[in-house]
Design a protein around this motif. Structure first.
Motif, PDB file in Angstrom:
ATOM      1  N   VAL A   1       0.840  -1.209   0.000  1.00  0.00           N
ATOM      2  CA  VAL A   1       0.000   0.000   0.000  1.00  0.00           C
ATOM      3  C   VAL A   1       0.875   1.260   0.000  1.00  0.00           C
ATOM      4  CG1 VAL A   1      -2.082  -0.933   1.074  1.00  0.00           C
ATOM      5  CG2 VAL A   1      -0.233  -0.148   2.529  1.00  0.00           C
ATOM      6  N   ILE A   2       0.369   2.283  -0.681  1.00  0.00           N
ATOM      7  CA  ILE A   2       0.991   3.614  -0.630  1.00  0.00           C
ATOM      8  C   ILE A   2      -0.140   4.610  -0.418  1.00  0.00           C
ATOM      9  CG2 ILE A   2       2.348   5.351  -1.863  1.00  0.00           C
ATOM     10  CD1 ILE A   2       3.536   3.120  -3.577  1.00  0.00           C
ATOM     11  N   ASP A   3      -0.003   5.409   0.641  1.00  0.00           N
ATOM     12  CA  ASP A   3      -1.062   6.365   0.962  1.00  0.00           C
ATOM     13  C   ASP A   3      -0.448   7.768   1.037  1.00  0.00           C
ATOM     14  OD1 ASP A   3      -3.307   7.651   1.861  1.00  0.00           O
ATOM     15  OD2 ASP A   3      -3.142   6.923   3.927  1.00  0.00           O
ATOM     16  N   PHE A   4      -0.789   8.604   0.061  1.00  0.00           N
ATOM     17  CA  PHE A   4      -0.250   9.962   0.021  1.00  0.00           C
ATOM     18  C   PHE A   4      -1.051  10.872   0.941  1.00  0.00           C
ATOM     19  CE2 PHE A   4       1.530   8.316  -3.846  1.00  0.00           C
ATOM     20  CZ  PHE A   4       2.750   8.964  -3.948  1.00  0.00           C
ATOM     21  N   GLY A   5      -0.376  11.473   1.923  1.00  0.00           N
ATOM     22  CA  GLY A   5      -1.015  12.472   2.775  1.00  0.00           C
ATOM     23  C   GLY A   5      -0.646  13.860   2.292  1.00  0.00           C
ATOM     24  N   ARG A   6      -0.904  14.866   3.132  1.00  0.00           N
ATOM     25  CA  ARG A   6      -0.573  16.245   2.756  1.00  0.00           C
ATOM     26  C   ARG A   6       0.921  16.499   2.837  1.00  0.00           C
ATOM     27  NH1 ARG A   6      -4.323  20.300   2.303  1.00  0.00           N
ATOM     28  NH2 ARG A   6      -6.400  19.408   2.227  1.00  0.00           N
ATOM     29  N   SER A   7       1.572  15.917   3.866  1.00  0.00           N
ATOM     30  CA  SER A   7       2.989  16.212   4.049  1.00  0.00           C
ATOM     31  C   SER A   7       3.832  14.961   4.224  1.00  0.00           C
ATOM     32  CB  SER A   7       3.155  17.115   5.265  1.00  0.00           C
ATOM     33  OG  SER A   7       2.544  16.497   6.371  1.00  0.00           O
ATOM     34  N   ASN A   8       3.195  13.803   4.143  1.00  0.00           N
ATOM     35  CA  ASN A   8       3.965  12.563   4.273  1.00  0.00           C
ATOM     36  C   ASN A   8       3.337  11.473   3.410  1.00  0.00           C
ATOM     37  OD1 ASN A   8       1.630  11.927   5.595  1.00  0.00           O
ATOM     38  ND2 ASN A   8       2.618  11.124   7.423  1.00  0.00           N
ATOM     39  N   VAL A   9       4.039  10.353   3.341  1.00  0.00           N
ATOM     40  CA  VAL A   9       3.530   9.198   2.592  1.00  0.00           C
ATOM     41  C   VAL A   9       3.671   7.980   3.486  1.00  0.00           C
ATOM     42  CG1 VAL A   9       3.767   7.797   0.507  1.00  0.00           C
ATOM     43  CG2 VAL A   9       4.414  10.194   0.452  1.00  0.00           C
ATOM     44  N   ILE A  10       2.616   7.190   3.576  1.00  0.00           N
ATOM     45  CA  ILE A  10       2.702   5.939   4.327  1.00  0.00           C
ATOM     46  C   ILE A  10       2.848   4.810   3.313  1.00  0.00           C
ATOM     47  CG2 ILE A  10       1.518   4.392   5.959  1.00  0.00           C
ATOM     48  CD1 ILE A  10       1.900   7.041   7.286  1.00  0.00           C
TER      49      ILE A  10
ATOM     50  N   PRO B   1     -22.530   4.849  10.305  1.00  0.00           N
ATOM     51  CA  PRO B   1     -21.117   5.229  10.431  1.00  0.00           C
ATOM     52  C   PRO B   1     -20.206   4.185   9.793  1.00  0.00           C
ATOM     53  CG  PRO B   1     -21.987   4.441  12.540  1.00  0.00           C
ATOM     54  CD  PRO B   1     -23.143   4.456  11.586  1.00  0.00           C
ATOM     55  N   GLY B   2     -19.096   4.629   9.185  1.00  0.00           N
ATOM     56  CA  GLY B   2     -18.099   3.706   8.654  1.00  0.00           C
ATOM     57  C   GLY B   2     -17.479   2.917   9.793  1.00  0.00           C
ATOM     58  N   LEU B   3     -16.959   1.724   9.484  1.00  0.00           N
ATOM     59  CA  LEU B   3     -16.449   0.846  10.541  1.00  0.00           C
ATOM     60  C   LEU B   3     -14.928   0.765  10.595  1.00  0.00           C
ATOM     61  CD1 LEU B   3     -18.895  -2.214  10.308  1.00  0.00           C
ATOM     62  CD2 LEU B   3     -18.935  -0.319  11.934  1.00  0.00           C
ATOM     63  N   LEU B   4     -14.239   1.268   9.572  1.00  0.00           N
ATOM     64  CA  LEU B   4     -12.795   0.998   9.506  1.00  0.00           C
ATOM     65  C   LEU B   4     -11.929   1.962  10.309  1.00  0.00           C
ATOM     66  CD1 LEU B   4     -12.265  -0.171   5.835  1.00  0.00           C
ATOM     67  CD2 LEU B   4     -12.741  -1.510   7.870  1.00  0.00           C
ATOM     68  N   GLY B   5     -12.475   3.083  10.716  1.00  0.00           N
ATOM     69  CA  GLY B   5     -11.712   3.989  11.580  1.00  0.00           C
ATOM     70  C   GLY B   5     -10.557   4.678  10.885  1.00  0.00           C
ATOM     71  N   SER B   6      -9.529   5.021  11.678  1.00  0.00           N
ATOM     72  CA  SER B   6      -8.496   5.921  11.175  1.00  0.00           C
ATOM     73  C   SER B   6      -7.605   5.271  10.107  1.00  0.00           C
ATOM     74  CB  SER B   6      -7.636   6.423  12.328  1.00  0.00           C
ATOM     75  OG  SER B   6      -7.064   5.315  12.973  1.00  0.00           O
ATOM     76  N   GLU B   7      -7.617   3.945  10.011  1.00  0.00           N
ATOM     77  CA  GLU B   7      -6.763   3.294   9.002  1.00  0.00           C
ATOM     78  C   GLU B   7      -7.512   2.995   7.712  1.00  0.00           C
ATOM     79  OE1 GLU B   7      -5.565   0.435  11.738  1.00  0.00           O
ATOM     80  OE2 GLU B   7      -3.590   1.341  12.064  1.00  0.00           O
ATOM     81  N   ASN B   8      -8.692   3.622   7.540  1.00  0.00           N
ATOM     82  CA  ASN B   8      -9.523   3.230   6.386  1.00  0.00           C
ATOM     83  C   ASN B   8      -8.892   3.573   5.034  1.00  0.00           C
ATOM     84  OD1 ASN B   8      -9.977   5.937   6.662  1.00  0.00           O
ATOM     85  ND2 ASN B   8     -12.212   5.806   6.725  1.00  0.00           N
ATOM     86  N   GLU B   9      -8.029   4.583   5.013  1.00  0.00           N
ATOM     87  CA  GLU B   9      -7.395   4.947   3.747  1.00  0.00           C
ATOM     88  C   GLU B   9      -6.382   3.866   3.323  1.00  0.00           C
ATOM     89  OE1 GLU B   9      -7.121   9.177   3.753  1.00  0.00           O
ATOM     90  OE2 GLU B   9      -5.450   9.122   2.347  1.00  0.00           O
ATOM     91  N   ILE B  10      -5.627   3.371   4.296  1.00  0.00           N
ATOM     92  CA  ILE B  10      -4.618   2.340   4.020  1.00  0.00           C
ATOM     93  C   ILE B  10      -5.301   1.017   3.662  1.00  0.00           C
ATOM     94  CG2 ILE B  10      -2.875   0.908   5.176  1.00  0.00           C
ATOM     95  CD1 ILE B  10      -2.229   3.693   6.680  1.00  0.00           C
ATOM     96  N   ILE B  11      -6.307   0.645   4.455  1.00  0.00           N
ATOM     97  CA  ILE B  11      -7.042  -0.598   4.173  1.00  0.00           C
ATOM     98  C   ILE B  11      -7.732  -0.466   2.812  1.00  0.00           C
ATOM     99  CG2 ILE B  11      -8.934  -2.100   4.939  1.00  0.00           C
ATOM    100  CD1 ILE B  11      -8.196  -1.126   7.840  1.00  0.00           C
ATOM    101  N   GLY B  12      -8.277   0.730   2.552  1.00  0.00           N
ATOM    102  CA  GLY B  12      -8.947   0.977   1.271  1.00  0.00           C
ATOM    103  C   GLY B  12      -7.995   0.814   0.092  1.00  0.00           C
ATOM    104  N   ALA B  13      -6.770   1.319   0.225  1.00  0.00           N
ATOM    105  CA  ALA B  13      -5.791   1.171  -0.863  1.00  0.00           C
ATOM    106  C   ALA B  13      -5.520  -0.310  -1.113  1.00  0.00           C
ATOM    107  CB  ALA B  13      -4.502   1.905  -0.503  1.00  0.00           C
TER     108      ALA B  13
END
Ligand code: ZN
Length: 417
Positions: A92-101, A386-398
């Protein structure tokens, strides 16, 4: 047997009927905690000998594990089969505003490892992508040395993306225009790369592992730190011509409302984005509002995305200013959702935001706003959840971008052989 570790050159070759059947069998096993061969035959419509062959291939490849005998009221107790969620990993690669996970998940969307990289927005996109591709390749190599293969890489980007070509058409946050993300990354990571807008990824994540399992037509609405939505139609992400379908932040909800930086008036973002809400609080504080000053003081150490939680809790406790902010958010977001529901006729609407309390309380309040707006036209009530995946939903989504692309071939009915 299909090439489970398929490389870039074999993309699309999963059309072969045997491969489709293998995927159908794997999907039936994946969708159940534990299942017998005869139940797989019943679900897929394939013959028992075919199932036996395919299951034995899947066991050899490590995707399926044989467990002990299950329960049976008649005859011999069947050997039960289970899906091995750790048979392959997904990059997974998740682009944020100032960092990349960057990181790896398993096939159940569980995070194996994550690393944070800096994002130099002044660097050329090609250079940035090559650097990130190299870092991810190193991570993949570390795990592949231990015998675990990586199936593909999912990339989440803020902005307009063409999922079919893997090109980022325009990203306001990254300052990118027409960047061939997939092409650059595939050359580095040596496995298939799938790219989508970050909020569209979250919607897909909820479809695979969250609040929209088994839903084929739904909307996922994001508010708080970022504003936007993901539209799933007939099980597929809808992107639009320039990859920006679902960018609801700048729909007009108050024609005479305040001016927005986009040039229009009364945009939805003004009422539902955390950044905009806190700008309004700062203005109030400058005008001498003590309550606004208190809310700003209390929220100053909270990370972005969690500040809205403070306002929602404060509203719940009876604070008047917080109540006005949440009432505005609920009213205008409810109005936008009612319009979207009329346009798309979804089975459910999922609300996504960092703070669980906000997701849950706002979902309840918006349901009450949306219900009467739908009554005259749409007879069936639409559940707002409400969505169930919480704060990691972007990474799990990728990571689900890869799963979705592998498994979507079996939306075609399995072939009898
Ligand atoms: Zn605007």
């Amino acid at each position: 047997m299909m090439n489970w570790n398929y490389d870039v050159n074999t993309r699309g070759n999963v059309q072969l009927s045997k491969d489709l059947n293998t995927l159908s069998v794997l999907n039936a096993i994946r969708n159940s905690s534990s299942i017998s061969r005869s139940d797989v035959a019943r679900i897929t419509g394939l013959t028992t000998p075919t199932i036996s062959n395919l299951v034995s291939d899947l066991i050899k490849e490590g995707f399926v594990i044989e467990m002990g005998p299950g329960e049976s009221s008649v005859g011999r107790r069947p050997i039960m089969l289970e899906f091995n969620k750790d048979a392959r990993y997904i990059g997974v690669i998740d682009f944020g505003r100032s960092n990349v996970i960057i990181g790896l998940t398993n096939l159940a969307g569980e995070i194996i490892t994550l690393r944070e990289l800096d994002l130099d927005k002044e660097a050329k996109p090609e250079i940035t992508l090559e650097r990130i591709g190299n870092e991810l390749k190193n991570l993949i190599d570390e795990y592949e040395q231990n015998g675990i293969k990586v199936w593909g890489v999912g990339v989440a980007i803020s902005g307009g993306v063409n999922g079919k070509t893997g090109v980022c058409i325009e990203s306001y946050v990254l300052k990118w225009t027409n960047v061939p993300v997939r092409q650059i990354l595939e050359a580095k990571v040596q496995c298939p790369v799938y790219v989508a807008n970050n909020i569209r990824c979250m919607a897909l994540g909820e479809k695979w592992f969250g609040a929209a399992r088994d839903e084929e037509n739904f909307l996922a609405i994001r508010f708080g730190r970022g504003v936007g939505s993901g539209i799933i139609i007939n099980g597929e992400l809808f992107e639009g011509v320039r990859g920006v379908a679902g960018e609801i932040g700048h729909v007009t909800v108050e024609p005479n409302g305040p001016e927005c930086y986009c040039g229009n008036k009364g945009c939805l973002e003004y009422y539902i984005s955390e950044g905009s809400i806190f700008e309004r609080l700062e203005k109030l504080m400058e005008e001498g509002d003590k309550n606004a000053e208190r809310l700003l003081q209390e929220s100053k150490d909270k990370p972005r995305g969690k500040k809205l939680g403070l306002i929602a809790r404060s509203a719940e406790e009876g604070d008047e200013l917080s109540r006005l902010i949440i009432d505005d958010l609920v009213h205008y977001l409810g109005l936008a959702i009612a319009n979207l529901v009329k346009a798309f006729n979804p089975s459910i609407v999922i609300l996504l935001t960092e703070d669980k309390f906000v997701r849950e309380s706002v979902s309840r309040e918006i349901q009450a706003v949306v219900d009467p707006l739908l009554e005259p036209i749409v007879s069936s009530r639409v559940n707002i959840v409400p969505g169930l995946l919480g704060s990691e939903n972007e990474i799990i989504g990728a990571s689900t971008l890869v799963l979705d692309n592998v498994f979507k071939t079996i939306r075609i009915v399995p072939v009898r052989i």
